[in-house]
Design a protein around this motif. Structure first.
Motif, PDB file in Angstrom:
ATOM      1  N   VAL A  45      -7.155 -10.568   0.130  1.00  0.00           N
ATOM      2  CA  VAL A  45      -6.326  -9.319   0.189  1.00  0.00           C
ATOM      3  C   VAL A  45      -5.055  -9.572  -0.314  1.00  0.00           C
ATOM      4  O   VAL A  45      -4.593  -8.646  -1.002  1.00  0.00           O
ATOM      5  CB  VAL A  45      -6.633  -8.594   1.694  1.00  0.00           C
ATOM      6  N   ARG A  48      -5.164  -9.328  -4.132  1.00  0.00           N
ATOM      7  CA  ARG A  48      -5.425  -8.094  -4.457  1.00  0.00           C
ATOM      8  C   ARG A  48      -4.413  -7.131  -4.464  1.00  0.00           C
ATOM      9  O   ARG A  48      -3.808  -6.579  -5.368  1.00  0.00           O
ATOM     10  CB  ARG A  48      -6.541  -7.455  -3.641  1.00  0.00           C
ATOM     11  N   VAL A  54      -3.403  -1.868  -2.098  1.00  0.00           N
ATOM     12  CA  VAL A  54      -4.450  -2.001  -0.805  1.00  0.00           C
ATOM     13  C   VAL A  54      -4.240  -0.790  -0.088  1.00  0.00           C
ATOM     14  O   VAL A  54      -3.091  -0.842   0.627  1.00  0.00           O
ATOM     15  CB  VAL A  54      -4.833  -3.421  -0.417  1.00  0.00           C
ATOM     16  N   THR A  69      -9.199  -0.975  -2.558  1.00  0.00           N
ATOM     17  CA  THR A  69      -8.090  -1.361  -3.578  1.00  0.00           C
ATOM     18  C   THR A  69      -8.173  -0.297  -4.792  1.00  0.00           C
ATOM     19  O   THR A  69      -9.156  -0.042  -5.323  1.00  0.00           O
ATOM     20  CB  THR A  69      -8.560  -2.740  -4.213  1.00  0.00           C
TER      21      THR A  69
END
Length: 166
Positions: A45, A48, A54, A69
């Motif tokens: 994460v 991302r 996110v 996302t």
């Protein structure tokens, strides 16, 4: 129970990564199960969040129910977005939280975010054929199938494309 969405916090990345990985594994969405290389991307994460937004759905006790996302304007996280398009990636809801509206809230959050991006005219996403619950959410919120944009990231893994005109 009240569910709200917000940006994920760094201290929540590990939890959200595991929710996402377990959702994909539990639903049989990874071609190679625990050995699937995509599992690392689902769990990462922090990577991302460095390249996109996110978002998480949380309950009134701040428990993470799921996440998504949102890719506002291309970049390294975009798979199918073209200029003037935003993209939804890696939508997942914890199995115990399903059926409570968290998934739909996260998709609505992405629509809201996309409408706030200057010049964004469309929101797109890819989904597997077996993700029927997600398909129902997309259609209910006005997304339409765009079969001309279907694609295969791996041989035999067909992803269906959907789009929403903003």
């Amino acid at each position: 129970m009240v569910i709200v969405w917000r940006q994920a916090k760094p201290e929540e990345y590990e939890t959200l990564g595991e929710i996402t990985a377990q959702a994909y594994l539990g639903d049989g969405l990874l071609a190679f199960g625990e050995d699937d290389g995509y599992l690392d991307a689902l769990r990462d994460v922090a990577k991302r969040a460095a390249a996109a937004e996110v978002l998480v759905a949380v309950d009134s006790d701040e428990r993470i129910l799921g996440g998504v996302t949102f890719v506002p304007d291309g970049g390294p996280m975009a798979d199918i977005a073209r200029p003037g398009e935003a993209e939804i990636r890696m939508l997942a809801v914890a199995p115990a939280a399903r059926g409570r509206g968290a998934g739909e809230m996260l998709v609505r959050a992405c629509v809201e975010q996309a409408r706030a991006v200057p010049g964004c005219r469309r929101l797109v996403l890819s989904t597997q054929r077996t993700m029927r619950s997600a398909h129902r959410i997309y259609l209910r919120l006005g997304f339409a199938r765009t079969p001309e944009r279907d694609w295969e990231p791996l041989p035999g893994l067909e992803l269906l494309a959907y789009g929403l005109e903003l």
